[in-house]
Each structure stands twice: as structure tokens, then as C-alpha cells.
Design an enzyme around this catalytic site. Structure first.
Site: not given
Ligand code: PGA
Length: 255
Positions: A11-13, A101, A173, A179, A240-241, A219, A103
């Protein structure tokens, strides 16, 4: 994991221009081998602006990475300035669409009901939704993790048939792990994923629940992926990251 092919999703956001996205996918394709794709399915979820470029690259070079989106509007078309419809995504050969998600829920106020509408729209257009669920730190500390996650599942999956469940992916999640560099312990993540699967079993039957892939997200790194994947009810990761960097993401895919 029992018979379920793991799904590792990046997930590149709101990161990577379309040019950067192309470069990352090229590097990723270079790093991954047929054996890696055999062992796990891989999806990348670029920003909307990069979908077409990544699609073109995947198809031109026959790269077996699935294309994913990060969000969608529930309607097929209409006066919804700034939104992207499931018809548009399906036309780009998008396979997976993340819905709900944390966010989106926290920063953009998405409700369970909206998440459900999006999920149904994704299914209607023959794509697979990745439904994200997870608790806040306060909820975890108050012992409300299961209640929160199972409530989000129940609401997010309203109106879904047992047959359609075959295309749904769940991503657990914990919000406090996203993050933050603070991931859930493999045992804690397993406990919630198991509870989610058994709730799916009650609703759709155990045979259906046994087929549903449940990802862990929050994470995930090359260092912690193996212990997570060793858990019975964890069938992949939403990353994500660490997915922004091709080499790191490839290491996760090869856990
Ligand atoms: P993260 O994000 O790996 O940077 O914690 C995961 C996500 O939000 O899907």
C-alpha cells in the site's frame, strides 16, 4: 495459512509519482522470481495517478503482480467531484481494492456504512476488496479489540453472500501499529485473525471461512514478516512504509 495462497500487498499511500511507481515495479519484477510468485500472490497499490502507467508496464512485460487501488467511490458514475469509480478501476484491470483503511476512517471520517457500500461496489465489478479492520490503542488497552474488529467485520460485510466471500480479503491492522514501527506480536495478531475467521465461520460457514485470506498489517518489515507468516490464521501482509522500496518489499515477499 492452511491451503490459502498468501497475498502480500504493498500500500503505497500518497507516495510515488507515476514515474517513481514505474521504477519501483521494474525493480520489484527484477528481484522476484517465478518461484516467489508461486509461493505468494503479490499486489501493488499505487496512487490513482500511477495506476495506468503501472498497468501498462505489468501487461507489456507480463509481470505477474496484481494491480491494486487504495480506495474507490461506491457509485458507478455521477456528480462526485474528485472521486474515482469502480467502473474506472475495473477498466484498468485492477484486481484488488483496499476499503476502509484506518487512515480513510480516521482522517476522512469514513463510516462502517460507507465502507460497506464501497466493498459491495468492488464485488459488483468483479474485483476483490481488501477490507481493513483494527482497533485503536485505547480500545486495545480497554480490552475491546475483538469487539471492535468483529463489529467492523460485521458492518463492512453487510449484504455479502457466502459465494462472494470467496473474493474478499480481510486485513487486520491495529491502528497503533500503522507507521509507528510498533508491530503487534505474532501471537497477538494471530489471536485477532483467528477470532475474525471464526466470526466469518459463524456467518458464512466454516468451509467458506477456511478459504478467506486474512492479512496482517502495521509496521511489517523484512525482519518481522517470517514470524507473522508462521501463524496459522495469517495469510499475508498489507505493507505500507516497507513496500515503497523495491528491495525491502521483495524481501518481505520472499519471507
Ligand atoms: P505501515 O502501513 O506498514 O507503514 O505500518 C501499513 C498500512 O497502513 O497498510
Amino acid at each position: 495459512m492452511a491451503g490459502r495462497k498468501p497475498l502480500i500487498s504493498g500500500n503505497w499511500k500518497m507516495n510515488h509519482t507515476h514515474l517513481e511507481a514505474i521504477a519501483v515495479v521494474q525493480k520489484l519484477a527484477y528481484s522476484l522470481s517465478p518461484a516467489d510468485y508461486e509461493r505468494a500472490e503479490v499486489s501493488v497499490h499505487p496512487a490513482f495517478t500511477a495506476l495506468r502507467s503501472v498497468q501498462t508496464l505489468l501487461e507489456a512485460d507480463n509481470i505477474p503482480i496484481a494491480l491494486g487501488a487504495q480506495d474507490v467511490h461506491p457509485a458507478d458514475s455521477g456528480a462526485f467531484t474528485g472521486e474515482v469509480s469502480p467502473v474506472m478501476l475495473a477498466k484498468l484491470n485492477v484486481s484488488y481494492v483496499i476499503v476502509g483503511h484506518s487512515e480513510r476512517r480516521q482522517l476522512f471520517g469514513e463510516t462502517d456504512e460507507q465502507v460497506n457500500q464501497k466493498l459491495l461496489a468492488v464485488l459488483k465489478h468483479q474485483m476483490s476488496p481488501i477490507l481493513c479492520v483494527g482497533e485503536t490503542l485505547e480500545e486495545r488497552e480497554a480490552g475491546q479489540t475483538e469487539a471492535k474488529v468483529l463489529g467492523q467485520l460485521q458492518a463492512g460485510l453487510a449484504g455479502v453472500s457466502a459465494q462472494a466471500m470467496g473474493r474478499v480479503v480481510i486485513a487486520y491492522e491495529p491502528i497503533w501499529a500503522i507507521g509507528t514501527g510498533r508491530n503487534a506480536s505474532p501471537e497477538d495478531a494471530q489471536a485477532v485473525c483467528k477470532a475474525a475467521r471464526s466470526a466469518l465461520g459463524e456467518r458464512f460457514g466454516t468451509a467458506v471461512a477456511a478459504q478467506v485470506r486474512v492479512q496482517y498489517g502495521g509496521s511489517v518489515t523484512p525482519a518481522n514478516i517470517s514470524a507473522l507468516m508462521a501463524q496459522e490464521d495469517i495469510d499475508g501482509a498489507l505493507v505500507g512504509g516497507a513496500s515503497l522500496d523495491a528491495e525491502k518489499f521483495a524481501q518481505i515477499v520472499r519471507w
